[in-house]
Design an enzyme around this catalytic site. Structure first.
Site, PDB file in Angstrom:
ATOM      1  N   THR A  91      33.986  43.347  36.049  1.00 46.25           N
ATOM      2  CA  THR A  91      33.659  44.608  35.392  1.00 46.25           C
ATOM      3  C   THR A  91      32.164  44.896  35.348  1.00 46.25           C
ATOM      4  OG1 THR A  91      35.592  44.340  34.018  1.00 46.25           O
ATOM      5  CG2 THR A  91      33.945  45.863  33.203  1.00 46.25           C
ATOM      6  N   SER A 101      37.817  38.450  38.881  1.00 43.74           N
ATOM      7  CA  SER A 101      37.788  36.991  38.692  1.00 43.74           C
ATOM      8  C   SER A 101      39.180  36.368  38.646  1.00 43.74           C
ATOM      9  CB  SER A 101      36.963  36.615  37.465  1.00 43.74           C
ATOM     10  OG  SER A 101      37.680  36.847  36.287  1.00 43.74           O
ATOM     11  N   GLN A 120      47.100  21.856  21.872  1.00 45.15           N
ATOM     12  CA  GLN A 120      47.290  23.314  21.930  1.00 45.15           C
ATOM     13  C   GLN A 120      46.430  24.022  20.886  1.00 45.15           C
ATOM     14  OE1 GLN A 120      51.454  24.306  21.480  1.00 45.15           O
ATOM     15  NE2 GLN A 120      52.077  22.807  23.008  1.00 45.15           N
TER      16      GLN A 120
HETATM   17  N1  ASP Z   1      39.485  41.575  35.332  1.00 37.75           N
HETATM   18  C1  ASP Z   1      38.050  41.480  35.194  1.00 37.75           C
HETATM   19  C2  ASP Z   1      37.626  40.160  35.782  1.00 37.75           C
HETATM   20  O1  ASP Z   1      37.733  39.143  35.180  1.00 37.75           O
HETATM   21  C3  ASP Z   1      37.636  41.592  33.791  1.00 37.75           C
HETATM   22  C4  ASP Z   1      36.166  41.441  33.563  1.00 37.75           C
HETATM   23  O2  ASP Z   1      35.343  41.445  34.442  1.00 37.75           O
HETATM   24  O3  ASP Z   1      35.816  41.310  32.407  1.00 37.75           O
HETATM   25  O4  ASP Z   1      37.170  40.135  36.889  1.00 37.75           O
END
Ligand code: ASP
Length: 341
Positions: free
Chosen positions: A12, A57, A277
């Site tokens: 993001t 990611s 956990q």
């Molecule tokens: N889905 C995105 C990622 O992990 C979310 C983020 O960047 O915060 O790549």
């Protein structure tokens, strides 16, 4: 002049809203100074490199980790610190993996990202990026780096990479360290907790590692867990390592089938690591009968390790070609500040 390499992997943070279409698109980090002119106020030399194509990611994997290790090790002598821009979803796994793969690290590797894209008004990305760069370039009066280890800077927290966990899908304060103090807090000043930062070793030589073995599973116990399913999984011949997420201080149901299946697995050379956990606290298998039973099956303690650190440590040790006995021994050692012994 201090030199920092910015490595944009995706996520993001690197996005902006296309004014024509309204869609989120990846931002060209090679033009980072044009998009974020505030960075010019740092009196440092900033270069950047980008994964092509940038990835969400969720698509991170050991191949991408070794790409990161390659970039950092190839550029190690030319830069004083590295800032890795990464999606938040698996950032704690990448930070944990890098902490093992970059053996002998004595420079800062600061991972950061954001919840809101950098190209939008309410972004948390600019602040995170600017603070991460400041931390990666901070030095003591004698010129040694302030934080010579892999860490995550997010919101106001600097966390050891292999102690971090993503705890919120939508809060700006999205990462926590449950079992280790913060390395620093970014307030009006950046307040470093120097006694908790790994010591700088001027004689350390970086030894990059590129192989991770992925023949692993993470599995959680729950009341009512089915014998046939667990037995099938534990008997899988190619399985090498298991992260067993147990109850409380490392306890499991006292079922004979479970003890037998775990014993069979450990005797066939599988390494089973017991972590709790609970979000905080440590495994102490000797505390209750239900934990002692696990000890007798050959399951080893993961101490106060996070899921992210314990699975990447297993991947790393098997990736080094160690025997199960050697892996078991190393799992009981603190390699990069990931466990409290
Ligand atoms: N889905 C995105 C990622 O992990 C979310 C983020 O960047 O915060 O790549």
């Amino acid at each position: 002049m201090t030199r920092i390499l910015l490595i944009y992997t995706g996520g993001t943070i690197g996005m902006f809203q296309n004014p024509q279409t309204g869609a989120l698109e990846n931002f060209d980090f090679n033009n980072v100074l044009i998009h974020i002119p505030e960075l010019r106020q740092f009196n440092l030399h900033l270069d950047s490199t980008t994964f092509e194509p940038p990835i969400d990611s969720s698509d991170m994997d050991p191949e991408q980790w070794s790409k990161l290790v390659r970039i950092i090790s190839d550029n190690y002598e030319q830069y004083d610190g590295f800032v890795v821009l990464h999606g938040t979803d698996t950032m704690a796994f990448t930070a944990s993996a890098l902490s093992f793969m970059l053996e002998g690290l004595s420079k800062p590797v600061v991972l950061t990202g954001s919840q809101v894209p950098i190209g939008t008004l309410r972004t948390d990305g600019k602040e995170n990026l600017i603070t991460a760069i400041e931390i990666a370039s901070s030095k003591h009066a004698d010129g040694s780096p302030m934080v010579p280890e892999v860490c995550i800077l997010f919101h106001d927290k600097l966390i050891r990479g292999n102690r971090a966990t993503k705890t919120s899908a939508d809060q700006f304060d999205a990462f926590k360290s449950f079992n280790y103090p913060l390395l620093a807090r970014a307030a009006v000043e950046i307040e470093y907790n120097e006694e908790f930062i790994l010591p700088y070793n001027p004689h350390a030589v970086l030894k990059p590692h590129f192989n991770m073995d992925t023949h692993m599973v993470i599995f959680s116990l729950f009341p009512g867990i089915q014998s046939s399913l667990v037995e099938k999984m534990l008997d899988t011949p190619e399985l090498k390592g298991i992260i067993l997420r147990s109850f409380g201080s490392g306890n499991a149901p006292q079922k004979k089938w479970l003890a037998d299946a775990l014993t069979r697995a450990t005797q066939s050379g599988k390494v089973i690591v017991n972590i709790t956990q609970c979000t905080g606290g440590s495994v102490v298998m000797q505390r209750y009968e239900t934990g002692i039973q696990l000890l007798s099956t050959g399951v080893i303690s993961g101490y106060d390790s996070t899921v992210e650190a314990s699975i990447t440590k297993l991947m790393f040790l098997f990736g080094e070609g160690l025997t199960p006995e050697e892996v078991r021994k190393k799992m009981n050692e603190n390699l990069a500040g990931e466990i409290t012994l």
